[in-house]
Motif scaffolding. Sequence first.
Motif, PDB file in Angstrom:
ATOM      1  N   VAL A 143       0.838  -1.201   0.000  1.00  0.00           N
ATOM      2  CA  VAL A 143       0.000   0.000   0.000  1.00  0.00           C
ATOM      3  C   VAL A 143       0.875   1.254   0.000  1.00  0.00           C
ATOM      4  O   VAL A 143       0.586   2.233  -0.700  1.00  0.00           O
ATOM      5  N   SER A 144       1.938   1.214   0.795  1.00  0.00           N
ATOM      6  CA  SER A 144       2.858   2.353   0.807  1.00  0.00           C
ATOM      7  C   SER A 144       3.467   2.576  -0.568  1.00  0.00           C
ATOM      8  O   SER A 144       3.606   3.710  -1.034  1.00  0.00           O
ATOM      9  N   MET A 185     -11.199   6.438  -0.002  1.00  0.00           N
ATOM     10  CA  MET A 185     -11.045   5.807  -1.310  1.00  0.00           C
ATOM     11  C   MET A 185      -9.975   4.704  -1.255  1.00  0.00           C
ATOM     12  O   MET A 185     -10.200   3.580  -1.738  1.00  0.00           O
ATOM     13  N   TYR A 186      -8.837   5.040  -0.678  1.00  0.00           N
ATOM     14  CA  TYR A 186      -7.767   4.034  -0.621  1.00  0.00           C
ATOM     15  C   TYR A 186      -8.088   2.916   0.366  1.00  0.00           C
ATOM     16  O   TYR A 186      -7.726   1.749   0.133  1.00  0.00           O
ATOM     17  N   ALA A 200      -3.102  -0.949   6.712  1.00  0.00           N
ATOM     18  CA  ALA A 200      -2.981   0.085   5.679  1.00  0.00           C
ATOM     19  C   ALA A 200      -3.249   1.483   6.205  1.00  0.00           C
ATOM     20  O   ALA A 200      -2.948   2.472   5.520  1.00  0.00           O
ATOM     21  N   LEU A 201      -3.819   1.593   7.390  1.00  0.00           N
ATOM     22  CA  LEU A 201      -4.268   2.890   7.879  1.00  0.00           C
ATOM     23  C   LEU A 201      -3.123   3.902   7.964  1.00  0.00           C
ATOM     24  O   LEU A 201      -3.230   5.036   7.469  1.00  0.00           O
ATOM     25  N   TRP A 202      -1.993   3.508   8.549  1.00  0.00           N
ATOM     26  CA  TRP A 202      -0.886   4.455   8.695  1.00  0.00           C
ATOM     27  C   TRP A 202      -0.260   4.817   7.348  1.00  0.00           C
ATOM     28  O   TRP A 202      -0.057   6.020   7.072  1.00  0.00           O
ATOM     29  N   PRO A 203       0.074   3.840   6.469  1.00  0.00           N
ATOM     30  CA  PRO A 203       0.618   4.244   5.152  1.00  0.00           C
ATOM     31  C   PRO A 203      -0.328   5.148   4.372  1.00  0.00           C
ATOM     32  O   PRO A 203       0.110   6.097   3.711  1.00  0.00           O
ATOM     33  N   THR A 248      -1.632  10.304   2.107  1.00  0.00           N
ATOM     34  CA  THR A 248      -2.633  11.301   1.717  1.00  0.00           C
ATOM     35  C   THR A 248      -2.386  12.653   2.369  1.00  0.00           C
ATOM     36  O   THR A 248      -3.106  13.611   2.098  1.00  0.00           O
ATOM     37  N   GLY A 249      -1.386  12.724   3.214  1.00  0.00           N
ATOM     38  CA  GLY A 249      -1.083  14.000   3.873  1.00  0.00           C
ATOM     39  C   GLY A 249      -0.139  14.877   3.083  1.00  0.00           C
ATOM     40  O   GLY A 249       0.199  15.981   3.523  1.00  0.00           O
ATOM     41  N   ILE A 250       0.283  14.428   1.915  1.00  0.00           N
ATOM     42  CA  ILE A 250       1.215  15.203   1.108  1.00  0.00           C
ATOM     43  C   ILE A 250       0.530  16.446   0.555  1.00  0.00           C
ATOM     44  O   ILE A 250      -0.670  16.440   0.257  1.00  0.00           O
ATOM     45  N   THR A 251       1.265  17.526   0.433  1.00  0.00           N
ATOM     46  CA  THR A 251       0.693  18.766  -0.104  1.00  0.00           C
ATOM     47  C   THR A 251       0.663  18.709  -1.631  1.00  0.00           C
ATOM     48  O   THR A 251       1.335  17.885  -2.259  1.00  0.00           O
ATOM     49  N   VAL A 252      -0.117  19.619  -2.244  1.00  0.00           N
ATOM     50  CA  VAL A 252      -0.226  19.660  -3.706  1.00  0.00           C
ATOM     51  C   VAL A 252       1.128  19.972  -4.333  1.00  0.00           C
ATOM     52  O   VAL A 252       1.540  19.351  -5.322  1.00  0.00           O
TER      53      VAL A 252
END
Length: 810
Positions: A288-289, A315-316, A379-382, A387-391
Amino acid sequence: MSGYYWFSPRWRKVWSDLGGNKMRTVLVVLSIAVGVFAVGMVYSSYLMFQRDLSVSWRSASPASASLFADPFNEELVQSIRSLRSVKEAEGRRNVNLRVLTADGQWRQMALIAIPDYVKQKVNVVRHIAGAWPPGDGDVLLERSSLKAMGISQGSRILVETSLGHKRSLKVTGVVYDPSQTPSLFSGSFYGYISMDTLAKLDESRRLDQINLVVQPWVLQGQDTAPIAAVGRQAWRKLEQGNTTVSWLQVNKPGEHQMQGAINALLLLLAVLGVLSLMLGTFLLANTVSSILTQQVRQVGIMKSIGAQRDQILRMYLTLVGAYGLLAFVVAVPLGALAARAVTGFMAGMFNFDAGELEVPARVVALELAVAILVPLAAALWPVWRGTGITVREALTDYGIGGVEAQGRLDHWVDRGLERLRGLPRPVLLSLRNTFRRKGRLALTLLTLTVAGTVFMAVFSVRSSLYSTLDQALDYFHYDISVELAQSYQKNRIDQELLQVPGVKAVECWGRTSGRVLADDRPEAKTEASKNVFILAPPPDTRMIQPRVIAGRWLLPGDESALVVNTTMLKDSPQLKVGGPAFIMVGDRKLRFTVVGIVQGILTGPIVYAPYQWLTGAVQEAGRARSVQVITDSAAPLEQSSIGRNLEEHLKKDGLRVQNVEITWEQKKRIRSQFDIITVFLLLMAVLLAVVGALGLTGAMGINVLERTREIGVMRAIGASSLDIGKVFLVEALCTGFLSWLLGTILALPVAFLLSRQVGVLFLQNPLEFSFSFLGVGIWLGLSALLSVLASLLPARNAARISVRSALNYE
């Protein structure tokens, strides 16, 4: 396909991720399915074991206790049946003799005569096929012995009696006796005859075993003490009838006689399930990561057009849940079929009836929970981190950015590679790439390292089992052991055996059995006491090399001296060096002084007393019941031939032989039993190795995708397909080698702990630890092979990427 467009874009993306990369989907589903499969197989096997074993055991109306004695009449059975605490009692006669098997070998066989087959109430022998009950001169074979002997129903078997007479018996049927240890474990065969047939076998029409069932009010849960008390009452009844009792066997209420071994195997299967599930979880987190790393730009685009973090997160996680559902569909039927196969194998091995395939709702519920909840948790942590990455970070990501040397490990790797400038460039690149994604490398190494650790530990357990067996049998330094049905003059035995060609040395021992009393009080005779075998070798014996752990061994001139083994101390901890020991032998209470304690291994509770003193105390002075023989040949087959010759010689001279045991044959038989344990352990290691190989394949596949542009640059500067494929092949081999190195380091303590636990579970004693370097070498070859196989498809895909495709990759 039109229904596809009814979904919102985010769910269409989930569907595209599932079907767009079929190889990745297969790897993820397999990684989850392995854990679900293992859990379902173990739990289903456990439930079917409990169901089938309990039904088979209860159907036999198993005895609470059994007493073995010199032959006695039926009247004594009635006297025991009349005891207030006894619900039912029945007698049997056991005849030990030799049988000629289909392969031309003479093997040990026990023929059991039951007075009334139709009215059995204790340890019921069940009819399966053929005649019932056995006729005069006929025999019914126990089903575990039928196949082992290579005999079919309707054929005849040739047996040799204790007096050396050969008799032919017709096999007229097959029976099932749950109370017998399967032939696979005992090394003996079982047949059932009528009381009339005893005369044809040179035996009297008398009994030598009583099986009794206690009254329900006697039982106190699983406690065997109340049953043992009733057994001692029956013991005294037999002694009052002028019968010498040799052994009292007490059974735990409602528990199969081999429950301990079965529970140990179930425990090993449970460990297999847990480890498989854990490694599958790590593999899923890694995958998943990797998926999120590959789709960094997609996450950035979704965020740029207004997607919230929780929407992307759902979604993921839905994608992971879909993987779990697919794994559930794959694993449930496979787990059920595997459980049925394991149960059938165990039923054949431990001789119980296997029932029909059953998939209980609680097993399906557990598998569903494991398939959905465990992957979501893994999968929760990966997913949260990805999904915390900025645009801005997402849109400027190029796959290989951000992995330049930053930490101390990276600098150590770079310095090490600088000293290896003589290596080809693709190899140097592979070594550097191995440590590029350290988080992914750690998870990949974890799965392979655990698999390798277990594999190497299994070989060490096998080596420790063999080492323990060798130590146990080296305890006795003779090639052949002969047990006689009664005592004979020692001089006569010596004279007869030394006439047999190939016999180098002979040593006669006294042998009897008794009960160890708690103390010297008169009432101690009726209190709790423990069975014990008493061996009486000459103090200067050459046939035994005991490992003395306290005190000393027997010395010439010793009187009433006693050496006890450690197994005896578990039952009678009051025995101390220098202290007294009181043993009832028949109606005689013998007082000893404990002079030493020796290690007991695979021997049961045994004590040793001086030959001359003990035989005088039991009124068998100058006589012996046991003979140990050293041959002049070290060849196993030659020793077996000598054993056969000396048995025939003794019988021709009128000496009744009860059993002849060849040491190397005994060792071979016990090793085959140990191999059953190692097969289960190797099953665990192989399944874990599969998980590790899947993890490495997935990691290499993601590496290829991440480095697509890098591959294009290599192509542009002239790298061939072979060079590019070699980069990923060497990288996989590096990972495999690192996992082997770490596994070897971990294997030593794990093997020690596993060997200890297996010894306690199966033998009630820790094993003599022996580390297997053979296992280390085999796993090195296997890890290299798995690494090559895991890299083939990713390396092939990398080698097929063109420059244009690579530079257009987003």
